[in-house]
Scaffold this active site. Structure first.
Site, PDB file in Angstrom:
ATOM      1  N   THR A  98      22.492 -16.336   7.390  1.00 40.75           N
ATOM      2  CA  THR A  98      23.245 -16.000   8.599  1.00 40.75           C
ATOM      3  C   THR A  98      23.303 -17.156   9.593  1.00 40.75           C
ATOM      4  O   THR A  98      24.147 -17.160  10.493  1.00 40.75           O
ATOM      5  CB  THR A  98      22.615 -14.791   9.305  1.00 40.75           C
ATOM      6  OG1 THR A  98      21.276 -15.116   9.714  1.00 40.75           O
ATOM      7  CG2 THR A  98      22.589 -13.576   8.388  1.00 40.75           C
ATOM      8  N   CYS A 146      15.318 -16.145  14.937  1.00 38.80           N
ATOM      9  CA  CYS A 146      14.810 -14.970  15.648  1.00 38.80           C
ATOM     10  C   CYS A 146      13.324 -15.130  15.948  1.00 38.80           C
ATOM     11  O   CYS A 146      12.643 -15.975  15.369  1.00 38.80           O
ATOM     12  CB  CYS A 146      14.995 -13.702  14.804  1.00 38.80           C
ATOM     13  SG  CYS A 146      16.689 -13.347  14.300  1.00 38.80           S
ATOM     14  N   CYS A 163      12.037  -8.871  15.893  1.00 43.62           N
ATOM     15  CA  CYS A 163      13.468  -8.694  16.148  1.00 43.62           C
ATOM     16  C   CYS A 163      13.952  -7.408  15.480  1.00 43.62           C
ATOM     17  O   CYS A 163      13.603  -7.130  14.326  1.00 43.62           O
ATOM     18  CB  CYS A 163      14.250  -9.892  15.599  1.00 43.62           C
ATOM     19  SG  CYS A 163      16.042  -9.747  15.839  1.00 43.62           S
ATOM     20  N   ARG A 184      18.083  -6.432  10.879  1.00 42.33           N
ATOM     21  CA  ARG A 184      17.682  -6.075   9.518  1.00 42.33           C
ATOM     22  C   ARG A 184      16.758  -7.137   8.935  1.00 42.33           C
ATOM     23  O   ARG A 184      16.966  -8.334   9.135  1.00 42.33           O
ATOM     24  CB  ARG A 184      18.918  -5.918   8.634  1.00 42.33           C
ATOM     25  CG  ARG A 184      18.608  -5.404   7.227  1.00 42.33           C
ATOM     26  CD  ARG A 184      19.890  -5.167   6.459  1.00 42.33           C
ATOM     27  NE  ARG A 184      20.615  -6.416   6.224  1.00 42.33           N
ATOM     28  CZ  ARG A 184      21.760  -6.495   5.558  1.00 42.33           C
ATOM     29  NH1 ARG A 184      22.326  -5.394   5.081  1.00 42.33           N
ATOM     30  NH2 ARG A 184      22.352  -7.653   5.384  1.00 42.33           N
ATOM     31  N   ARG A 200      21.398 -20.852  15.285  1.00 49.60           N
ATOM     32  CA  ARG A 200      21.738 -20.385  16.619  1.00 49.60           C
ATOM     33  C   ARG A 200      20.807 -19.243  17.015  1.00 49.60           C
ATOM     34  O   ARG A 200      20.401 -18.436  16.157  1.00 49.60           O
ATOM     35  CB  ARG A 200      23.188 -19.919  16.679  1.00 49.60           C
ATOM     36  CG  ARG A 200      23.532 -18.753  15.770  1.00 49.60           C
ATOM     37  CD  ARG A 200      25.027 -18.486  15.780  1.00 49.60           C
ATOM     38  NE  ARG A 200      25.391 -17.288  15.051  1.00 49.60           N
ATOM     39  CZ  ARG A 200      25.588 -17.238  13.738  1.00 49.60           C
ATOM     40  NH1 ARG A 200      25.432 -18.329  13.017  1.00 49.60           N
ATOM     41  NH2 ARG A 200      25.931 -16.108  13.159  1.00 49.60           N
ATOM     42  N   CYS A 203      19.287 -15.791  18.201  1.00 52.03           N
ATOM     43  CA  CYS A 203      19.709 -14.402  18.013  1.00 52.03           C
ATOM     44  C   CYS A 203      20.075 -13.767  19.350  1.00 52.03           C
ATOM     45  O   CYS A 203      19.403 -13.967  20.362  1.00 52.03           O
ATOM     46  CB  CYS A 203      18.569 -13.613  17.357  1.00 52.03           C
ATOM     47  SG  CYS A 203      18.904 -11.844  17.174  1.00 52.03           S
ATOM     48  N   CYS A 220      17.141 -10.513  19.955  1.00 50.80           N
ATOM     49  CA  CYS A 220      15.746 -10.746  20.364  1.00 50.80           C
ATOM     50  C   CYS A 220      15.594 -11.932  21.310  1.00 50.80           C
ATOM     51  O   CYS A 220      14.506 -12.170  21.832  1.00 50.80           O
ATOM     52  CB  CYS A 220      14.853 -10.942  19.138  1.00 50.80           C
ATOM     53  SG  CYS A 220      15.208 -12.449  18.178  1.00 50.80           S
TER      54      CYS A 220
END
Length: 359
Positions: free
Chosen positions: A32, A36, A40, A43, A65, A67, A70
């Site tokens: 993705t 995080c 968090c 999923r 990048r 999240c 969170c």
């Protein structure tokens, strides 16, 4: 692999959905492109898609990048909101990440935004945009997309921009990332050392990979991802001897390692890596000094990226690079290992100096 390894402990914390407690860390998800904090609510990712970082900023330097759920950068510092906003704008359209546009959106002057963002993250907004594009390009190419499809999906404005930037962070031609080592036979082996798990790999030319870590499985995954379509084979007795020599080199890094190397990189990267290899054991240098050594005094940041692209730990001694203030800065294989390597080299250098004086 030891069950109490750092990576395994961190994975168990993720699975349990707990906070990181007294040993904070962050995790990035390669599928993705997001970093995080533990706990968090998003999923749970697959374990093979997770990379751990001690600091959120380190993950962002690699192109991940923060999240939105969170908020790994937190919100207590007055500048964190600006940093998050800049990151969001760049992620939405990295091709249009102009400093004037970003500054106007955040209510900062361009110079203030540039300085503040760079101090907080360690790279400029432009370099962050470049990292976002790079990460997306890798992901697209890894999924089998064509080079043309990948460059536009990643946010590049033109093929020339793509190829120019690609040379800065990849040691292989763009098209070869779709092949990812196809047709090559890679031999690899691992050993427990005083600096953790050592993993080495070699092509028909020579050593092409040396890594250090706590988690053998994670290191193998990174190696196989780098050469995703290569054929991997177990070590023969001769290769086991190579492994022993590298282990010995870790214990006595001042001694030369007389093994063939398969160093893959752009012309600029090779210049940086050769300059690194010319730094004597026990000595250090900063990025600016290294840039000056190769005759490119304005390329300190590009030099830093070349150091970060090194996949031959210790042999290409990027651990000998410090910040200008003498701080350790980052290290692909862990800052603690960097400190240990420097300590060993300095100790050996001191002993050799004392021996010469006694003679």
């Amino acid at each position: 692999m030891q069950k109490d390894s750092q990576a395994e402990q961190r994975w168990h914390i993720l699975v349990s959905r707990q906070a990181s407690g007294s040993a904070p860390f962050f995790y990035a998800v390669t599928s993705t492109g997001i970093v995080c904090r533990p706990g968090c609510p998003s999923r749970l990712p697959r374990q093979e898609n997770v990379r751990f970082f001690d600091h959120c900023e380190d993950a962002m330097k690699a192109g991940y990048r923060p999240c939105k759920r969170c908020r790994p950068l937190g919100s207590s510092h007055p500048h964190n909101g600006m940093v998050l906003t800049v990151c969001r704008l760049i992620e939405e359209d990295p091709a249009q990440a102009r400093l004037s546009t970003l500054a106007s959106a955040c209510g900062y002057s361009p110079s203030h935004l540039q300085k503040t963002f760079t101090q907080k993250i360690g790279i400029s907004p432009l370099e962050y945009a470049k990292g976002v594009r790079q990460l997306r390009a890798y992901r697209e190419l890894g999924q089998g997309s064509s080079v043309t499809e990948s460059l536009y999906a990643a946010g590049y404005q033109s093929a020339s921009q793509f190829y120019t930037e690609f040379k800065e962070f990849s040691s292989l031609p763009a098209g070869s990332h779709r092949l990812a080592g196809r047709g090559e036979v890679i031999t690899f082996a691992a050993a427990e050392t005083s600096l953790g798990v050592l993993l080495i790999a070699a092509s028909a030319t020579g050593l092409c990979w040396i890594s250090l870590g706590e988690d053998f499985a994670q290191q193998v995954q990174e190696l196989q991802a780098h050469f995703a379509n290569a054929q991997f084979c177990p070590p023969d007795p001769d290769f086991v001897d190579w492994l022993s020599q590298v282990v010995g080199f870790l214990d006595s890094p001042c001694e030369p390692l007389d093994l063939p190397l398969d160093i893959r990189g752009t012309l600029f990267q090779r210049q940086v890596w050769e300059a690194l290899r010319s730094i004597p054991p026990g000595m250090t240098m900063d990025y600016q000094a290294l840039a000056e050594r190769i005759g490119k005094p304005t390329a300190a940041r590009a030099v830093a990226r070349a150091c970060a692209s090194n996949v031959l730990a210790v042999v290409i001694p990027c651990h000998r690079i410090l910040r200008k203030d003498g701080g350790l800065s980052g290290y692909r294989w862990g800052v603690q290992r960097k400190a240990q390597l420097l300590e060993r080299e300095q100790l050996r250098r001191t002993k050799e100096g004392s021996s010469k004086e006694n003679d």
